[in-house]
Design a protein around this motif. Structure first.
Motif, PDB file in Angstrom:
ATOM      1  N   GLY A   1       0.783  -1.237   0.000  1.00  0.00           N
ATOM      2  CA  GLY A   1       0.000   0.000   0.000  1.00  0.00           C
ATOM      3  C   GLY A   1       0.814   1.285   0.000  1.00  0.00           C
ATOM      4  O   GLY A   1       0.282   2.354  -0.275  1.00  0.00           O
ATOM      5  N   ALA A   2       2.121   1.188   0.310  1.00  0.00           N
ATOM      6  CA  ALA A   2       2.902   2.430   0.474  1.00  0.00           C
ATOM      7  C   ALA A   2       2.905   3.291  -0.790  1.00  0.00           C
ATOM      8  O   ALA A   2       2.928   4.506  -0.710  1.00  0.00           O
ATOM      9  CB  ALA A   2       4.320   2.106   0.908  1.00  0.00           C
ATOM     10  N   GLN A   3       2.852   2.642  -1.949  1.00  0.00           N
ATOM     11  CA  GLN A   3       2.900   3.465  -3.163  1.00  0.00           C
ATOM     12  C   GLN A   3       1.623   4.276  -3.369  1.00  0.00           C
ATOM     13  O   GLN A   3       1.626   5.264  -4.082  1.00  0.00           O
ATOM     14  CB  GLN A   3       3.243   2.635  -4.415  1.00  0.00           C
ATOM     15  CG  GLN A   3       2.258   1.576  -4.789  1.00  0.00           C
ATOM     16  CD  GLN A   3       2.614   0.242  -4.131  1.00  0.00           C
ATOM     17  OE1 GLN A   3       2.787   0.152  -2.913  1.00  0.00           O
ATOM     18  NE2 GLN A   3       2.735  -0.803  -4.927  1.00  0.00           N
ATOM     19  N   HIS A   4       0.517   3.831  -2.741  1.00  0.00           N
ATOM     20  CA  HIS A   4      -0.730   4.601  -2.873  1.00  0.00           C
ATOM     21  C   HIS A   4      -0.886   5.619  -1.749  1.00  0.00           C
ATOM     22  O   HIS A   4      -1.877   6.325  -1.692  1.00  0.00           O
ATOM     23  CB  HIS A   4      -1.954   3.682  -2.815  1.00  0.00           C
ATOM     24  CG  HIS A   4      -1.835   2.467  -3.673  1.00  0.00           C
ATOM     25  ND1 HIS A   4      -1.764   2.538  -5.048  1.00  0.00           N
ATOM     26  CD2 HIS A   4      -1.745   1.151  -3.361  1.00  0.00           C
ATOM     27  CE1 HIS A   4      -1.647   1.309  -5.535  1.00  0.00           C
ATOM     28  NE2 HIS A   4      -1.625   0.453  -4.533  1.00  0.00           N
ATOM     29  N   ASP A   5       0.053   5.641  -0.816  1.00  0.00           N
ATOM     30  CA  ASP A   5      -0.116   6.444   0.392  1.00  0.00           C
ATOM     31  C   ASP A   5       0.333   7.872   0.145  1.00  0.00           C
ATOM     32  O   ASP A   5       1.526   8.169   0.162  1.00  0.00           O
ATOM     33  CB  ASP A   5       0.710   5.789   1.509  1.00  0.00           C
ATOM     34  CG  ASP A   5       0.831   6.675   2.731  1.00  0.00           C
ATOM     35  OD1 ASP A   5      -0.145   7.399   3.024  1.00  0.00           O
ATOM     36  OD2 ASP A   5       1.900   6.657   3.368  1.00  0.00           O
ATOM     37  N   ASP A   6      -0.620   8.780  -0.070  1.00  0.00           N
ATOM     38  CA  ASP A   6      -0.182  10.136  -0.409  1.00  0.00           C
ATOM     39  C   ASP A   6       0.257  10.933   0.809  1.00  0.00           C
ATOM     40  O   ASP A   6       0.716  12.060   0.686  1.00  0.00           O
ATOM     41  CB  ASP A   6      -1.232  10.878  -1.251  1.00  0.00           C
ATOM     42  CG  ASP A   6      -2.613  10.784  -0.644  1.00  0.00           C
ATOM     43  OD1 ASP A   6      -2.680  10.510   0.574  1.00  0.00           O
ATOM     44  OD2 ASP A   6      -3.612  10.981  -1.370  1.00  0.00           O
ATOM     45  N   THR A   7       0.135  10.350   2.011  1.00  0.00           N
ATOM     46  CA  THR A   7       0.715  11.037   3.170  1.00  0.00           C
ATOM     47  C   THR A   7       2.199  10.690   3.277  1.00  0.00           C
ATOM     48  O   THR A   7       2.926  11.295   4.063  1.00  0.00           O
ATOM     49  CB  THR A   7       0.041  10.620   4.493  1.00  0.00           C
ATOM     50  OG1 THR A   7       0.449   9.278   4.821  1.00  0.00           O
ATOM     51  CG2 THR A   7      -1.471  10.672   4.391  1.00  0.00           C
ATOM     52  N   ASN A   8       2.635   9.706   2.506  1.00  0.00           N
ATOM     53  CA  ASN A   8       4.022   9.262   2.523  1.00  0.00           C
ATOM     54  C   ASN A   8       4.518   8.967   3.934  1.00  0.00           C
ATOM     55  O   ASN A   8       5.660   9.243   4.268  1.00  0.00           O
ATOM     56  CB  ASN A   8       4.930  10.312   1.880  1.00  0.00           C
ATOM     57  CG  ASN A   8       4.480  10.615   0.468  1.00  0.00           C
ATOM     58  OD1 ASN A   8       4.313   9.703  -0.335  1.00  0.00           O
ATOM     59  ND2 ASN A   8       4.224  11.880   0.179  1.00  0.00           N
ATOM     60  N   SER A   9       3.656   8.444   4.749  1.00  0.00           N
ATOM     61  CA  SER A   9       4.093   8.191   6.126  1.00  0.00           C
ATOM     62  C   SER A   9       4.085   6.723   6.504  1.00  0.00           C
ATOM     63  O   SER A   9       4.800   6.311   7.418  1.00  0.00           O
ATOM     64  CB  SER A   9       3.211   8.982   7.102  1.00  0.00           C
ATOM     65  OG  SER A   9       1.868   8.498   7.069  1.00  0.00           O
ATOM     66  N   ILE A  10       3.290   5.884   5.790  1.00  0.00           N
ATOM     67  CA  ILE A  10       3.153   4.530   6.336  1.00  0.00           C
ATOM     68  C   ILE A  10       4.421   3.695   6.183  1.00  0.00           C
ATOM     69  O   ILE A  10       4.630   2.756   6.928  1.00  0.00           O
ATOM     70  CB  ILE A  10       1.911   3.768   5.806  1.00  0.00           C
ATOM     71  CG1 ILE A  10       2.023   3.452   4.329  1.00  0.00           C
ATOM     72  CG2 ILE A  10       0.624   4.466   6.136  1.00  0.00           C
ATOM     73  CD1 ILE A  10       1.047   2.370   3.890  1.00  0.00           C
ATOM     74  N   ALA A  11       5.278   4.056   5.231  1.00  0.00           N
ATOM     75  CA  ALA A  11       6.525   3.288   5.111  1.00  0.00           C
ATOM     76  C   ALA A  11       7.385   3.451   6.362  1.00  0.00           C
ATOM     77  O   ALA A  11       8.307   2.675   6.605  1.00  0.00           O
ATOM     78  CB  ALA A  11       7.298   3.728   3.873  1.00  0.00           C
ATOM     79  N   TRP A  12       7.049   4.462   7.179  1.00  0.00           N
ATOM     80  CA  TRP A  12       7.814   4.667   8.418  1.00  0.00           C
ATOM     81  C   TRP A  12       7.107   4.076   9.638  1.00  0.00           C
ATOM     82  O   TRP A  12       7.586   4.200  10.751  1.00  0.00           O
ATOM     83  CB  TRP A  12       8.106   6.162   8.603  1.00  0.00           C
ATOM     84  CG  TRP A  12       9.302   6.547   7.774  1.00  0.00           C
ATOM     85  CD1 TRP A  12      10.613   6.572   8.193  1.00  0.00           C
ATOM     86  CD2 TRP A  12       9.321   6.899   6.395  1.00  0.00           C
ATOM     87  NE1 TRP A  12      11.425   6.900   7.141  1.00  0.00           N
ATOM     88  CE2 TRP A  12      10.677   7.115   6.020  1.00  0.00           C
ATOM     89  CE3 TRP A  12       8.338   7.032   5.414  1.00  0.00           C
ATOM     90  CZ2 TRP A  12      11.056   7.465   4.729  1.00  0.00           C
ATOM     91  CZ3 TRP A  12       8.722   7.388   4.124  1.00  0.00           C
ATOM     92  CH2 TRP A  12      10.060   7.593   3.796  1.00  0.00           C
ATOM     93  N   ALA A  13       5.961   3.441   9.410  1.00  0.00           N
ATOM     94  CA  ALA A  13       5.246   2.813  10.528  1.00  0.00           C
ATOM     95  C   ALA A  13       5.836   1.433  10.782  1.00  0.00           C
ATOM     96  O   ALA A  13       5.141   0.419  10.757  1.00  0.00           O
ATOM     97  CB  ALA A  13       3.759   2.713  10.207  1.00  0.00           C
ATOM     98  N   CYS A  14       7.130   1.374  10.997  1.00  0.00           N
ATOM     99  CA  CYS A  14       7.844   0.103  11.047  1.00  0.00           C
ATOM    100  C   CYS A  14       9.184   0.341  11.718  1.00  0.00           C
ATOM    101  O   CYS A  14       9.830   1.356  11.472  1.00  0.00           O
ATOM    102  CB  CYS A  14       8.048  -0.387   9.605  1.00  0.00           C
ATOM    103  SG  CYS A  14       9.219  -1.730   9.436  1.00  0.00           S
ATOM    104  N   THR A  15       9.559  -0.601  12.587  1.00  0.00           N
ATOM    105  CA  THR A  15      10.855  -0.454  13.267  1.00  0.00           C
ATOM    106  C   THR A  15      11.943  -1.226  12.538  1.00  0.00           C
ATOM    107  O   THR A  15      13.078  -1.273  12.996  1.00  0.00           O
ATOM    108  CB  THR A  15      10.778  -0.997  14.695  1.00  0.00           C
ATOM    109  OG1 THR A  15      10.482  -2.393  14.608  1.00  0.00           O
ATOM    110  CG2 THR A  15       9.706  -0.315  15.518  1.00  0.00           C
ATOM    111  N   LEU A  16      11.583  -1.882  11.428  1.00  0.00           N
ATOM    112  CA  LEU A  16      12.501  -2.755  10.695  1.00  0.00           C
ATOM    113  C   LEU A  16      13.058  -3.857  11.600  1.00  0.00           C
ATOM    114  O   LEU A  16      14.204  -4.265  11.448  1.00  0.00           O
ATOM    115  CB  LEU A  16      13.641  -1.957  10.053  1.00  0.00           C
ATOM    116  CG  LEU A  16      13.236  -0.950   8.966  1.00  0.00           C
ATOM    117  CD1 LEU A  16      14.469  -0.242   8.401  1.00  0.00           C
ATOM    118  CD2 LEU A  16      12.504  -1.637   7.829  1.00  0.00           C
TER     119      LEU A  16
END
Ligand code: SF4
Lengths: 189, 457
Positions: B341-356
């Motif tokens: 879903g990150a590519q559709h996320d126009d807030t560009n924030s969900i890729a950071w909802a992760c601690t890796l």
């Protein structure tokens, strides 16, 4: 261009290198298949009747009928008090359905039921309670063996049934009896 | 960036985190699923072998999709199943509506399908006068509550039983104040049975589409897909192109891992194989792309399509468990939600909802490299100049600063000194969001560099 062609064209620019199909060669656990089957059936909330076979089952069915229950039987040698109806919807008041299973799976307690002999496909789901019959010698170790034995001809419908229907959608509390049967008893022959 | 603060993941999570006891409860409920999954996986000696086979089998299928999709279609046609292809969600919805309209359908019973959620099908059909009834209990609860799902396997996991009780009292007329799950489930059974018996058509998602059989497999615990599809004469099944598998043998591998990894059950109660319509009935399969071929163009993103939607990665994710499924700006939450879903996320924030932390990749039954994919999304966002909430402004400065030894040593010295002599209340505001839920660190006596020179150098 059709959407199909559009999708297939788009697939031409896929980036991954072709990967070979792996061999599926998993060692089965073949010790005490009936015991494994029973233990797993219990974990999925079903009950196994190892002894007594069809005689035991007919006695149970007779008791249900005596209590005024509606019983439909698709198993040869077991008689209920309801016939296959003209429409599937008329099965809505079936209390017990007696259905033959083709094989059991030891690793998970599931039973393969091909619905070609059921009159209506919905029979095992619409009944309040389900009584399945399988031969002890039909129990296989795992799903790999089960899928190599199950039959599903073109046009058919079949299902692995593991226990009565259930849900845990309200606060993760397990409730047996969602939309399908509320109980499952399996009779070995 | 036109993103309003209210939509970014951190902000939505903050709303969820306001009720601390609910966060603990939510986290614990999901961790229980993770523990059940561990027990189920541990009871199968060949578990790791199955993960490896599952991963390779999916890779094989994804890299031969054209062949398998065509084979699947041909076999479906032989089995009297009608096959449709849809480029995107809009086309999918249009096709579904055309089929339903042709049959004058007024009421459809639907079993859980993340794809129809992804396509926003329910509102589309409802606007056109067709009633869509979600029949999975969790889905029905959130449908009545007019909310999106918060989990892909247990969609109402965020709701407490008292809340479900109130909702059912209002919508289904159950007793006021009742919250017993057994009582509420029975009430839903009655209510939905009536819907099954009066529906004109049924829709389901697809767990697997078997190419050499021309059959679809649908797995449920409740039996709702089967009660649905086997009563009315018209049945529709929506599937992503990634759902196809070569044969029964490969379907067996997934059937062994899916439920074990989802809820710890050895298999779902019903694993149903539809290889054609019922007598006098009609069966349709709609094959949907909706962005999947785009993902396949990127080697790393492509692996996300190995996913079999077990939800295992959500249950183990420390961020998901503490931020709730509604904070992700996408139908699918959690690690896999970020991956697809990150590519559709126009807030560009969900890729950071992760601690890796990588826990998701570790539990995944088909070895989707979720942490690697999420990391890759961050890179893609950075390359596209779309870093979230000002990261694009300060990250280059941080880079320059970290690269200069003098600047770094000098300021770290100042920071150690400040931590020693200044009161916390004075320093805390400088730590920003980081310091909100954390204590300031105890300052070491010297820099690591100095310590290293003295002790190891
Ligand atoms: S990515 Fe893996 S763990 Fe997550 S839902 Fe998909 S299959 Fe399950």
């Amino acid at each position: 261009m059709s959407s199909k062609q559009h999708i297939l064209n788009a697939l031409k620019s896929a980036a991954m290198a072709p990967h070979a199909m792996p061999t599926i060669d998993v060692a089965p656990r073949i010790d005490d298949l009936v015991g494994q089957f029973e233990a797993n059936l219990i974990t999925v909330a079903g009950t196994l009747h190892r002894e007594g076979g069809l005689v035991n089952l007919q006695t149970t069915v007779d008791e249900h009928i005596a209590q005024g229950m509606q019983v439909i039987s698709m198993v040869e040698g077991i008689s209920g008090n309801r016939e296959v109806s003209a429409t599937a919807h008329e099965l809505r008041d079936i209390d017990y359905a007696v259905i033959p299973g083709d094989c059991g799976v030891a690793e998970n307690g599931a039973i393969w039921v091909n619905t070609k002999n059921l009159g209506h496909r919905v029979t095992p789901f619409i009944c309040e309670n389900l009584l399945l019959v399988i031969e002890a010698k039909s129990i296989v170790a795992n799903m790999h063996q089960a899928t190599s034995l199950m039959t599903l001809a073109p046009g058919e419908f079949g299902t692995f049934i593991a226990g009565p229907s259930k849900t845990a959608d309200i606060e993760q509390a397990l409730v047996v009896g969602a939309h399908g049967a509320c109980s499952l008893n399996v009779y070995l022959t | 960036m036109s993103t309003s603060k209210s939509n970014v993941h951190a902000h939505k999570a903050e709303i969820f985190c306001k009720d601390e006891s609910r966060v603990d409860w939510h986290s614990k409920a999901l961790w229980t699923l993770r523990e059940k999954r561990d027990r189920a996986a541990g009871s199968i000696p060949e578990w790791e072998q199955l993960r490896q086979i599952g991963s390779e089998m999916k890779l094989h299928t994804l890299t031969h999709l054209t062949e398998y999709l065509e084979e699947f279609e041909q076999n479906c046609i032989k089995n009297n199943i009608k096959v449709h292809w849809a480029k995107d969600g809009a086309e999918h919805n249009r096709i579904v509506h055309e089929i339903l309209a042709k049959h004058h359908v007024k009421k459809v019973v639907k079993s859980k399908s993340m794809l129809t959620e992804e396509c926003h099908m329910n509102p589309y059909l409802e606007e056109r006068g067709i009633e869509v009834i979600d029949t999975d209990l969790g889905e029905r609860i959130i449908q009545l509550a007019e909310m999106p799902p918060s989990h892909i396997v247990v969609p109402a996991i965020h709701m407490k039983k008292e809340e479900v009780g109130d909702l059912f009292h209002e919508k289904l007329g159950t007793n006021a104040g009742a919250s017993d799950p057994l009582y509420l489930t029975r009430a839903a059974r009655q209510h939905l049975r009536e819907k099954f018996l009066s529906a004109d058509a049924a829709m389901t998602g697809v767990n697997m589409a078997i190419a050499d059989q021309g059959a679809v497999v649908v797995c449920t615990n409740e039996g709702n897909a089967d009660m649905g599809a086997n009563l009315p004469k018209l049945q529709l099944h929506s599937m992503g192109i990634d759902k196809v598998v070569p044969n029964l043998e490969s379907a067996a591998v997934i059937l062994r891992t899916l439920a074990r990894n989802a809820t710890g059950q050895p298999i779902t109660t019903y694993s149903s194989f539809y290889r054609g319509p019922q007598d006098g009935g009609e069966m349709h399969v709609i094959i949907v792309d909706n962005g999947r071929t785009d993902m396949l163009k990127d080697k790393i993103l492509a692996e996300a399509l190995k996913c079999i939607r077990c939800g295992g990665c959500l249950n183990t994710c420390p961020v998901y468990r503490r931020s709730g499924g509604h904070s992700y700006n996408y139908t699918i939450p959690g690690p896999i939600g970020i991956a697809v879903g990150a590519q559709h996320d126009d807030t560009n924030s969900i890729a950071w909802a992760c601690t890796l932390c990588g826990s998701c990749s570790y539990v995944c039954p088909t070895k989707v490299p979720l942490d690697k994919i999420i990391h890759h999304h961050r890179r893609l966002k950075a390359e596209a100049g779309k870093l979230p909430y000002g990261k694009s402004n300060y990250m280059p400065l941080v880079g320059k600063f970290m690269a200069s030894e003098t600047a770094l040593n000098c300021s770290m010295g100042i920071a150690r000194m400040a931590l020693k002599i200044l009161p916390g209340s004075l320093l805390k505001p400088f730590s920003g969001a980081w310091g909100k839920y954390r204590e300031l660190p105890v300052a070491p006596n010297s820099s690591f560099e100095a310590w290293f020179k003295k002790n190891r150098g």
